[in-house]
Write a protein that holds these residues in place. Structure first.
Motif, mmCIF file in Angstrom:
data_model
loop_
_atom_site.group_PDB
_atom_site.id
_atom_site.type_symbol
_atom_site.label_atom_id
_atom_site.label_comp_id
_atom_site.label_asym_id
_atom_site.label_seq_id
_atom_site.Cartn_x
_atom_site.Cartn_y
_atom_site.Cartn_z
ATOM 1 N N VAL A 114 0.868 -1.178 0.000
ATOM 2 C CA VAL A 114 0.000 0.000 0.000
ATOM 3 C C VAL A 114 0.900 1.222 0.000
ATOM 4 C CG1 VAL A 114 -1.875 1.217 1.157
ATOM 5 C CG2 VAL A 114 -1.720 -1.285 1.317
ATOM 6 N N GLY A 115 0.833 2.008 -1.083
ATOM 7 C CA GLY A 115 1.720 3.157 -1.229
ATOM 8 C C GLY A 115 0.958 4.427 -1.547
ATOM 9 N N GLY A 116 1.689 5.443 -1.960
ATOM 10 C CA GLY A 116 1.048 6.727 -2.230
ATOM 11 C C GLY A 116 2.012 7.720 -2.837
ATOM 12 N N GLY A 117 1.978 8.979 -2.418
ATOM 13 C CA GLY A 117 1.305 9.517 -1.263
ATOM 14 C C GLY A 117 1.690 8.880 0.066
ATOM 15 N N THR A 118 0.874 9.186 1.023
ATOM 16 C CA THR A 118 1.051 8.662 2.374
ATOM 17 C C THR A 118 -0.267 8.047 2.815
ATOM 18 O OG1 THR A 118 2.595 10.488 2.815
ATOM 19 C CG2 THR A 118 1.845 9.197 4.698
ATOM 20 N N PRO A 119 -0.411 6.726 2.737
ATOM 21 C CA PRO A 119 -1.687 6.088 3.090
ATOM 22 C C PRO A 119 -2.177 6.443 4.497
ATOM 23 C CG PRO A 119 -0.276 4.538 1.960
ATOM 24 C CD PRO A 119 0.548 5.765 2.195
ATOM 25 N N THR A 120 -1.244 6.627 5.434
ATOM 26 C CA THR A 120 -1.647 6.937 6.806
ATOM 27 C C THR A 120 -2.121 8.379 6.976
ATOM 28 O OG1 THR A 120 0.745 7.126 7.223
ATOM 29 C CG2 THR A 120 -0.366 5.150 8.047
ATOM 30 N N SER A 121 -2.187 9.136 5.881
ATOM 31 C CA SER A 121 -2.821 10.459 5.932
ATOM 32 C C SER A 121 -4.321 10.337 6.184
ATOM 33 C CB SER A 121 -2.589 11.218 4.622
ATOM 34 O OG SER A 121 -1.231 11.478 4.409
ATOM 35 N N LEU A 122 -4.899 9.197 5.821
ATOM 36 C CA LEU A 122 -6.332 8.969 6.043
ATOM 37 C C LEU A 122 -6.636 8.889 7.532
ATOM 38 C CD1 LEU A 122 -6.969 6.163 3.378
ATOM 39 C CD2 LEU A 122 -7.471 8.606 3.138
ATOM 40 N N CYS A 123 -7.850 9.252 7.900
ATOM 41 C CA CYS A 123 -8.269 9.087 9.286
ATOM 42 C C CYS A 123 -8.389 7.598 9.601
ATOM 43 C CB CYS A 123 -9.600 9.795 9.533
ATOM 44 S SG CYS A 123 -11.001 9.039 8.672
ATOM 45 N N GLU A 124 -8.451 7.262 10.884
ATOM 46 C CA GLU A 124 -8.476 5.859 11.295
ATOM 47 C C GLU A 124 -9.612 5.079 10.635
ATOM 48 O OE1 GLU A 124 -7.708 8.239 13.440
ATOM 49 O OE2 GLU A 124 -5.934 7.589 14.572
ATOM 50 N N LYS A 161 -4.566 -13.809 1.669
ATOM 51 C CA LYS A 161 -3.418 -14.584 2.146
ATOM 52 C C LYS A 161 -2.196 -14.267 1.292
ATOM 53 C CE LYS A 161 -6.073 -18.510 3.966
ATOM 54 N NZ LYS A 161 -6.296 -19.975 3.868
ATOM 55 N N CYS A 162 -1.074 -13.948 1.934
ATOM 56 C CA CYS A 162 0.149 -13.648 1.203
ATOM 57 C C CYS A 162 1.342 -13.774 2.136
ATOM 58 C CB CYS A 162 0.097 -12.261 0.574
ATOM 59 S SG CYS A 162 -0.034 -10.930 1.782
ATOM 60 N N LYS A 163 2.550 -13.712 1.561
ATOM 61 C CA LYS A 163 3.779 -13.836 2.349
ATOM 62 C C LYS A 163 4.165 -12.535 3.040
ATOM 63 C CE LYS A 163 5.950 -17.389 -0.572
ATOM 64 N NZ LYS A 163 7.143 -17.697 -1.416
ATOM 65 N N GLU A 164 3.777 -11.401 2.447
ATOM 66 C CA GLU A 164 4.277 -10.106 2.920
ATOM 67 C C GLU A 164 3.222 -9.044 2.682
ATOM 68 O OE1 GLU A 164 8.402 -8.455 1.730
ATOM 69 O OE2 GLU A 164 6.972 -7.505 0.362
ATOM 70 N N PHE A 165 3.051 -8.159 3.659
ATOM 71 C CA PHE A 165 2.044 -7.095 3.565
ATOM 72 C C PHE A 165 2.714 -5.812 4.065
ATOM 73 C CE2 PHE A 165 -2.667 -6.073 4.904
ATOM 74 C CZ PHE A 165 -2.609 -4.870 4.224
ATOM 75 N N THR A 166 3.012 -4.907 3.128
ATOM 76 C CA THR A 166 3.710 -3.653 3.445
ATOM 77 C C THR A 166 2.760 -2.467 3.355
ATOM 78 O OG1 THR A 166 5.841 -4.458 2.619
ATOM 79 C CG2 THR A 166 5.563 -2.080 2.745
ATOM 80 N N VAL A 167 2.867 -1.553 4.300
ATOM 81 C CA VAL A 167 2.162 -0.270 4.223
ATOM 82 C C VAL A 167 3.192 0.848 4.324
ATOM 83 C CG1 VAL A 167 0.476 1.276 5.268
ATOM 84 C CG2 VAL A 167 0.022 -1.186 5.198
ATOM 85 N N GLU A 168 3.157 1.741 3.351
ATOM 86 C CA GLU A 168 4.065 2.888 3.315
ATOM 87 C C GLU A 168 3.507 3.945 4.267
ATOM 88 O OE1 GLU A 168 7.520 4.694 1.808
ATOM 89 O OE2 GLU A 168 6.725 2.824 1.014
ATOM 90 N N ALA A 169 3.763 3.732 5.569
ATOM 91 C CA ALA A 169 3.254 4.687 6.557
ATOM 92 C C ALA A 169 3.906 6.050 6.359
ATOM 93 C CB ALA A 169 3.494 4.151 7.967
#
Length: 465
Positions: free
Chosen positions: A213-223, A237-245
C-alpha cells in the motif's frame, strides 16, 4: 551551450538521456555548429558524426526478432555517444552508458540467457568495475526471492494523498485538505476495486505473493477510512504485507494497531533526514523527535520497519547527511533505503532551480552510506535509477539477513504481474517465457477515477483475462 543531437532514428529521447547524464559538462565547443552530433542508423549500422570525425559500428542483429533488433541498435547508439562524451569531457559515469531505471533487471536477463553479464556490463556497456561489482552484489543478494512465476501476482493499492507536499515530490499526490469532499467516495471505490480484483485473482487461479500500500502517504487517512482499506486487504493470504506509513506526523497508535490486527508485516517510517532545519525547509511538518517517538511506538508491534533517507537535500552538507545515516543505523530498523535526490518536473525544487549536481558531494555521501550501512549488518538487495539524479547514482535498499522486501524485488526486476487499485495505480502483466510485459494505468486524478469506476473494473478484467 547544450550539445545538440540530430538523428534519423526514433531514439532521440534515449540519446538525450546520455547527454543529460554528463550535464553540466556538455558544452564541448563554443561554436554552435561544432556542438552538433549526428547519429544515423541504416539497417544494422550506426554512424556517429561529430566535427570532422565519423565513426561507424555494425550491430549483429540479423537473427534477432524486430523488437530486439531495435533495442540493440539503440543500445549501440547510446554507447557510441557515451564514448564521445567521455572522451570530450574526461568524465566517466558511475554506471557507464546505462540510463535505464533497472540495471539489475538487465543483469539478470543476460545471466539467464547464458551470457557473462558482468563482463558485458564492463566491456560493452562501459560500466566501471565498482558499478558492475555493486550490481552483481545486489543480484546475488536477491537469491531465494528473485523468481519467475506467472501464477503468482503482487497486489498494489495507491493512496495518492498527503497531509502536505514535500518540496522534492513529483508524484501525482493530493493534499488532504484540498480533497476532503472526495475522501469518503474514494475510499469506498478503492474497497470495491480491491474486492473485484480479489475475485479476479481467484477466478484465474492465481496466488497473491505480496501486498503493498503506497502513495502519497496512506496513513494520511483518518483511522476509520484507513481501516476500511487495510481490513479488506487483510483478508488476502500472502507472504508479505507492506504499508508505506511514511511520515511520522500521520502515524498514530490506533493506525499501528489497525495494521497489526490485519496482518501487516512491514511498514515504512521515512525520516528523509534527521536534521530539523532540513525537515522544515522541505515541507515535512514534523521534527526528528517525532521520528524517534513514532519509531518507539511502532516497536511495540511486530513489524519489520524500513526507513528512507535522501542524499543531497537542500543546504545539507556531507556532515548533515552522515548524521542522518548514523541515526538511522543506531535505531536499528530492518531496512534502510538511501535515495539520491532526483529533481523532477512538478516538484517545488525544480521550480526553484535547485542544483543537485554539486561536484563530488553526491559520490561522497553515497560512498559513506554504503560503507556504514553494510558494516552494520545490512546488505543491498534492490536498486533503481532515475533521470536527473545527483551524481547519476542510484537509489538502493538495504536489508538485514532474511528481511528483504519481496515486493521491492518483484517490481524492480519485473518478474511478477501486479494487480493495482486506486487512482494512478498501474497494473502490470508479465509473460515470463516470452519476456513480455504490458501495463494498464488507472486514471491519475481522484475526480476522474471516481467518474470511471465501471470502465476501470471492466478494463482490468479484460487485461488479466
Amino acid at each position: 551551450m547544450e550539445l545538440k543531437v540530430i538523428t534519423n532514428s526514433e531514439f532521440l529521447p534515449d540519446l538525450m538521456d546520455v547527454v543529460r547524464a554528463f550535464s553540466p559538462l556538455v558544452a564541448i565547443d563554443e561554436n554552435e555548429q561544432k556542438n552538433i552530433v549526428y547519429i544515423e542508423i541504416h539497417n544494422d549500422t550506426v554512424a556517429l558524426k561529430f566535427n570532422q570525425k565519423t565513426i561507424e559500428n555494425r550491430c549483429e542483429i540479423q537473427n534477432l526478432p524486430p523488437i530486439k533488433q531495435k533495442s540493440e541498435l539503440k543500445r549501440l547508439a547510446k554507447i557510441m555517444l557515451y564514448d564521445l562524451l567521455a572522451e570530450c569531457t574526461g568524465k566517466r559515469l558511475p554506471y557507464g552508458s546505462l540510463t535505464g531505471i533497472r540495471p539489475t533487471k538487465l543483469y539478470h536477463e543476460l545471466t539467464e540467457s547464458g551470457k557473462d553479464a558482468k563482463n558485458y556490463f564492463k566491456e560493452y556497456l562501459r560500466v566501471p568495475q565498482q558499478g558492475a561489482d555493486w550490481i552483481e552484489r545486489i543480484c546475488d543478494n536477491q537469491k531465494g526471492i528473485y523468481s519467475h512465476n506467472d501464477k503468482q501476482v503482487d497486489f498494489f493499492v495507491n493512496i495518492p494523498i498527503c497531509v502536505s507536499r514535500c518540496s522534492y515530490c513529483s508524484f501525482i499526490s493530493a493534499e488532504l485538505g484540498k480533497i476532503k469532499k472526495w475522501l469518503a467516495p474514494y475510499v469506498g471505490q478503492v474497497v470495491r476495486e480491491i474486492k473485484h480484483s480479489v475475485a479476479l485473482v481467484e477466478n484465474l487461479g492465481l496466488q497473491v505473493r505480496s501486498i503493498y500500500v503506497g502513495g502519497g502517504t496512506p496513513t494520511s487517512l483518518c483511522e476509520k477510512d484507513f481501516e476500511q482499506i487495510i481490513a479488506e486487504l487483510g483478508k488476502i493470504k500472502c507472504k508479505e504485507f507492506t504499508v508505506e506509513a511514511g511520515r511520522p506526523d500521520t502515524i498514530s497508535k490506533e493506525k499501528l494497531k489497525i495494521m497489526s490486527d490485519n496482518g501487516v508485516t512491514r511498514i515504512s517510517i521515512n525520516p528523509q533526514t534527521f536534521n530539523d532545519k532540513t525537515l522544515a525547509l522541505i515541507g515535512r511538518n514534523h521534527t526528528k523527535q517525532d521520528i524517534f517517538k513514532v519509531y518507539d511506538m511502532a516497536r511495540e508491534f511486530d513489524f519489520d520497519i524500513n526507513m528512507d533517507l535522501i542524499a543531497m537535500l537542500p543546504n545539507e552538507s556531507f556532515e548533515d547527511f552522515k548524521y542522518s545515516v548514523d541515526q538511522a543505523i543506531a535505531i536499528n530498523p530492518e531496512n534502510i533505503t538511501i535515495h539520491t535526490l532526483a529533481i523532477k518536473k512538478g516538484s517545488s525544487l525544480k521550480l526553484q532551480e535547485y542544483d543537485n549536481k554539486i561536484e563530488l558531494l553526491p559520490e561522497k555521501m553515497i560512498e559513506y552510506s554504503r560503507n556504514a550501512i553494510i558494516s552494520n549488518g545490512f546488505e543491498p538487495y534492490y536498486m533503481y535509477r532515475q533521470k536527473y539524479m545527483s551524481g547519476n547514482l542510484d537509489n538502493t535498499g538495504y536489508a538485514k539477513q532474511n528481511k528483504s522486501c519481496i515486493y521491492n524485488i518483484d517490481i524492480m526486476e519485473e518478474t511478477h504481474s501486479i494487480i493495482a487499485c486506486g487512482a494512478g495505480a498501474i497494473s502490470k502483466r508479465v509473460w515470463s517465457e516470452q519476456n513480455r510485459l504490458e501495463r494498464l494505468a488507472n486514471p491519475k486524478g481522484i475526480d476522474v477515477y471516481l467518474e470511471r469506476e465501471e470502465k476501470i473494473l471492466a478494463d482490468k478484467e479484460n487485461f488479466f483475462k
